[in-house]
Design a protein around this motif. Structure first.
Motif, PDB file in Angstrom:
ATOM      1  N   ILE A 160      80.635 -26.208 -30.628  1.00  0.00           N
ATOM      2  CA  ILE A 160      80.024 -27.003 -29.549  1.00  0.00           C
ATOM      3  C   ILE A 160      78.688 -27.812 -29.771  1.00  0.00           C
ATOM      4  O   ILE A 160      78.701 -28.842 -29.416  1.00  0.00           O
ATOM      5  N   ALA A 161      78.043 -27.530 -31.260  1.00  0.00           N
ATOM      6  CA  ALA A 161      76.895 -28.295 -31.501  1.00  0.00           C
ATOM      7  C   ALA A 161      77.447 -29.569 -32.245  1.00  0.00           C
ATOM      8  O   ALA A 161      77.088 -30.540 -31.730  1.00  0.00           O
ATOM      9  N   TYR A 162      78.838 -29.308 -32.854  1.00  0.00           N
ATOM     10  CA  TYR A 162      79.173 -30.713 -33.270  1.00  0.00           C
ATOM     11  C   TYR A 162      79.899 -31.505 -32.541  1.00  0.00           C
ATOM     12  O   TYR A 162      79.932 -32.582 -32.293  1.00  0.00           O
ATOM     13  N   THR A 163      80.340 -30.878 -31.431  1.00  0.00           N
ATOM     14  CA  THR A 163      80.955 -31.857 -30.212  1.00  0.00           C
ATOM     15  C   THR A 163      79.948 -32.507 -29.463  1.00  0.00           C
ATOM     16  O   THR A 163      80.086 -33.935 -29.345  1.00  0.00           O
ATOM     17  N   VAL A 164      78.625 -31.871 -29.290  1.00  0.00           N
ATOM     18  CA  VAL A 164      77.500 -32.406 -28.704  1.00  0.00           C
ATOM     19  C   VAL A 164      77.184 -33.641 -29.504  1.00  0.00           C
ATOM     20  O   VAL A 164      76.605 -34.740 -29.187  1.00  0.00           O
ATOM     21  N   TYR A 165      77.141 -33.425 -31.000  1.00  0.00           N
ATOM     22  CA  TYR A 165      76.721 -34.377 -31.935  1.00  0.00           C
ATOM     23  C   TYR A 165      77.439 -35.726 -31.819  1.00  0.00           C
ATOM     24  O   TYR A 165      77.157 -36.888 -31.975  1.00  0.00           O
ATOM     25  N   LEU A 166      78.822 -35.480 -31.861  1.00  0.00           N
ATOM     26  CA  LEU A 166      79.888 -36.361 -31.875  1.00  0.00           C
ATOM     27  C   LEU A 166      79.735 -37.258 -30.689  1.00  0.00           C
ATOM     28  O   LEU A 166      79.716 -38.611 -30.437  1.00  0.00           O
ATOM     29  N   SER A 167      79.234 -36.536 -29.463  1.00  0.00           N
ATOM     30  CA  SER A 167      79.355 -37.340 -28.038  1.00  0.00           C
ATOM     31  C   SER A 167      78.053 -38.350 -28.371  1.00  0.00           C
ATOM     32  O   SER A 167      77.913 -38.982 -27.285  1.00  0.00           O
ATOM     33  N   LEU A 168      77.130 -38.095 -29.100  1.00  0.00           N
ATOM     34  CA  LEU A 168      76.061 -38.967 -29.156  1.00  0.00           C
ATOM     35  C   LEU A 168      76.190 -39.952 -30.350  1.00  0.00           C
ATOM     36  O   LEU A 168      75.101 -40.888 -30.426  1.00  0.00           O
ATOM     37  N   HIS A 169      77.450 -40.316 -30.789  1.00  0.00           N
ATOM     38  CA  HIS A 169      77.298 -41.199 -31.745  1.00  0.00           C
ATOM     39  C   HIS A 169      78.816 -42.051 -31.472  1.00  0.00           C
ATOM     40  O   HIS A 169      79.544 -41.763 -30.706  1.00  0.00           O
ATOM     41  N   ARG A 170      78.762 -43.080 -32.267  1.00  0.00           N
ATOM     42  CA  ARG A 170      80.202 -43.896 -32.077  1.00  0.00           C
ATOM     43  C   ARG A 170      80.198 -44.639 -33.300  1.00  0.00           C
ATOM     44  O   ARG A 170      79.586 -44.589 -34.431  1.00  0.00           O
ATOM     45  N   THR A 171      81.518 -45.233 -33.550  1.00  0.00           N
ATOM     46  CA  THR A 171      81.673 -45.995 -34.796  1.00  0.00           C
ATOM     47  C   THR A 171      81.290 -47.505 -34.412  1.00  0.00           C
ATOM     48  O   THR A 171      81.717 -48.070 -33.672  1.00  0.00           O
ATOM     49  N   LYS A 172      80.703 -48.131 -35.736  1.00  0.00           N
ATOM     50  CA  LYS A 172      80.157 -49.203 -35.604  1.00  0.00           C
ATOM     51  C   LYS A 172      81.166 -50.073 -36.847  1.00  0.00           C
ATOM     52  O   LYS A 172      81.262 -49.738 -37.874  1.00  0.00           O
ATOM     53  N   VAL A 173      81.986 -51.289 -36.249  1.00  0.00           N
ATOM     54  CA  VAL A 173      83.003 -52.088 -37.026  1.00  0.00           C
ATOM     55  C   VAL A 173      82.100 -53.202 -37.737  1.00  0.00           C
ATOM     56  O   VAL A 173      81.626 -53.853 -36.743  1.00  0.00           O
ATOM     57  N   SER A 174      82.141 -53.578 -38.860  1.00  0.00           N
ATOM     58  CA  SER A 174      81.599 -54.886 -39.326  1.00  0.00           C
ATOM     59  C   SER A 174      82.676 -55.893 -40.001  1.00  0.00           C
ATOM     60  O   SER A 174      83.656 -55.057 -40.485  1.00  0.00           O
ATOM     61  N   GLY A 175      82.594 -56.878 -39.553  1.00  0.00           N
ATOM     62  CA  GLY A 175      83.724 -57.970 -39.954  1.00  0.00           C
ATOM     63  C   GLY A 175      85.063 -57.579 -39.267  1.00  0.00           C
ATOM     64  O   GLY A 175      85.069 -57.349 -38.159  1.00  0.00           O
ATOM     65  N   LEU A 176      86.020 -57.522 -40.287  1.00  0.00           N
ATOM     66  CA  LEU A 176      87.372 -57.162 -39.698  1.00  0.00           C
ATOM     67  C   LEU A 176      87.595 -55.774 -39.724  1.00  0.00           C
ATOM     68  O   LEU A 176      88.742 -55.115 -39.460  1.00  0.00           O
ATOM     69  N   GLY A 177      86.533 -54.866 -40.134  1.00  0.00           N
ATOM     70  CA  GLY A 177      86.835 -53.390 -40.244  1.00  0.00           C
ATOM     71  C   GLY A 177      87.512 -52.957 -41.525  1.00  0.00           C
ATOM     72  O   GLY A 177      88.025 -51.940 -41.598  1.00  0.00           O
ATOM     73  N   LEU A 178      87.671 -53.951 -42.318  1.00  0.00           N
ATOM     74  CA  LEU A 178      88.454 -53.608 -43.671  1.00  0.00           C
ATOM     75  C   LEU A 178      87.468 -53.496 -44.880  1.00  0.00           C
ATOM     76  O   LEU A 178      86.457 -54.054 -44.773  1.00  0.00           O
ATOM     77  N   GLY A 179      87.670 -52.809 -45.852  1.00  0.00           N
ATOM     78  CA  GLY A 179      87.009 -52.615 -46.910  1.00  0.00           C
ATOM     79  C   GLY A 179      85.960 -51.237 -46.843  1.00  0.00           C
ATOM     80  O   GLY A 179      85.736 -50.694 -45.646  1.00  0.00           O
ATOM     81  N   ARG A 180      85.510 -50.822 -47.879  1.00  0.00           N
ATOM     82  CA  ARG A 180      84.665 -49.862 -47.791  1.00  0.00           C
ATOM     83  C   ARG A 180      83.396 -50.219 -47.301  1.00  0.00           C
ATOM     84  O   ARG A 180      82.657 -51.153 -47.321  1.00  0.00           O
ATOM     85  N   GLY A 181      82.922 -49.262 -46.218  1.00  0.00           N
ATOM     86  CA  GLY A 181      81.575 -49.548 -45.513  1.00  0.00           C
ATOM     87  C   GLY A 181      81.715 -50.301 -44.383  1.00  0.00           C
ATOM     88  O   GLY A 181      80.809 -50.643 -43.508  1.00  0.00           O
ATOM     89  N   ALA A 182      82.995 -50.685 -44.104  1.00  0.00           N
ATOM     90  CA  ALA A 182      83.207 -51.438 -42.791  1.00  0.00           C
ATOM     91  C   ALA A 182      82.990 -50.937 -41.573  1.00  0.00           C
ATOM     92  O   ALA A 182      82.767 -51.282 -40.508  1.00  0.00           O
ATOM     93  N   LYS A 183      83.417 -49.639 -41.516  1.00  0.00           N
ATOM     94  CA  LYS A 183      83.083 -48.646 -40.271  1.00  0.00           C
ATOM     95  C   LYS A 183      81.957 -47.660 -40.615  1.00  0.00           C
ATOM     96  O   LYS A 183      82.268 -47.230 -41.826  1.00  0.00           O
ATOM     97  N   LYS A 184      80.977 -47.427 -39.792  1.00  0.00           N
ATOM     98  CA  LYS A 184      80.149 -46.394 -40.073  1.00  0.00           C
ATOM     99  C   LYS A 184      79.629 -45.862 -38.713  1.00  0.00           C
ATOM    100  O   LYS A 184      79.665 -46.609 -37.589  1.00  0.00           O
TER     101      LYS A 184
END
Length: 308
Positions: free
Chosen positions: A37-61
């Motif tokens: 339940i705690a992890y679900t609440v944690y995920l609900s407060l976050h999202r994925t940020k895509v940099s550039g074309l979303g390719l390569g290491r660190g492009a998604k965080k």
């Protein structure tokens, strides 16, 4: 060691014993309930940020999104359309299932019923069938090319597609009623069997009929049990998933977001948006709590014999 110190040590051990017995259950609760339940609440407060074309290491965080996912969830028309379908489904299931459970419990508790033991087993048996198996069983009975029900309706001149857009909700409600009546009947019947028989005998001596006994004695006694089964049924209805998910391959009238939990499944495992799925799951849980406790508060005077 002094007698006082010995007595204190024994008291300490006796006081610690209940916690030792509770420890395994608490560990399991934390691992499989509290942490998810705690992890679900944690995920609900976050999202994925895509940099550039979303390719390569660190492009998604992963970044903190605050209440952004909740805003998107509450503004999603598909979610509220699913809730509307679930409300219709729930109204059908609650009224029919609990009504039949009450009637069967009262009939089985009466003096003149025959084959009571066989009847109890026969009514309860569908509850023992797993939900997926029951949905598949009824699904094949609903298929126009296989269903003897459709053949019987056709012979009567009625052409009805039990998996059509206008009937599929009733078909799913039938599955839930078929599987749930037995459990609720058993809860109500057990409550009635716990009542001393002398109450009923005194009423009969006073000239009360079986109908009067059922309405004036048994129904008030059953009120707390009826409230309990209603709360459980409301929670199960809000979480409906098995029936529409199992029937979906058999018809094109059930969408991937037919119910709120199906939307959570689609977002999490089909589109891969875990953050949106987590926010929707939290909203569903909150609505379940509000509906359950709202109903309890509405009827608490009769359920717990308390004043306002």
């Amino acid at each position: 060691m002094s007698p006082r110190r010995t007595a204190g040590a024994r008291t300490h051990r006796a006081g610690a014993a209940p916690y030792l017995f509770l420890a395994p259950a608490m560990v399991l609760f934390v691992l499989f309930m509290a942490l998810p339940i705690a992890y679900t609440v944690y995920l609900s407060l976050h999202r994925t940020k895509v940099s550039g074309l979303g390719l390569g290491r660190g492009a998604k965080k992963e970044i903190f999104a605050g209440l952004e996912n909740y805003a998107s969830t509450l503004g999603d028309g598909e979610l509220w359309a699913g809730w509307a379908r679930v409300l219709v489904y729930g109204a059908l299931v609650l009224v029919v299932m609990l009504g039949l459970a009450l009637v069967f419990a009262l009939l089985l508790d009466s003096l003149h019923v025959r084959f009571a033991r066989f009847s109890r087993v026969a009514i309860f048996l569908p509850y023992a069938v797993p939900g997926v198996a029951a949905s598949l069983l009824w699904g094949f009975l609903y298929l126009p090319s296989l269903s003897p029900v459709n053949d019987a309706l056709s012979a009567l001149g009625a052409e009805v597609n039990l998996l059509g857009a206008g009937t599929v909700t009733f078909s799913m409600a039938n599955i839930a009623v078929w599987g749930g009546v037995g459990f609720n009947m058993l809860v109500l019947y057990t409550t009635l069997r716990a009542v001393p028989r002398e109450y009923y005998e005194a009423a009969r001596i006073d000239g009360a009929s079986e109908t009067q006994i059922a309405l004036r004695i048994k129904m008030p006694i059953l009120t707390p049990a009826i409230i309990l089964t209603t709360v459980f049924s409301v929670i199960a209805t809000v979480q409906v998933f098995t029936e529409p998910m199992t029937l979906r391959p058999l018809t094109n009238t059930i969408s991937t977001t037919w119910s709120p939990l199906m939307k959570v499944y689609r977002d999490a495992f089909v589109t891969g948006d875990l953050y949106s799925a987590a926010a929707t799951a939290v909203v569903i849980a909150a609505i379940s709590v509000v509906l359950s406790f709202g109903f309890l508060r509405l009827v608490r005077d009769r359920a717990f014999r308390e004043g306002s």
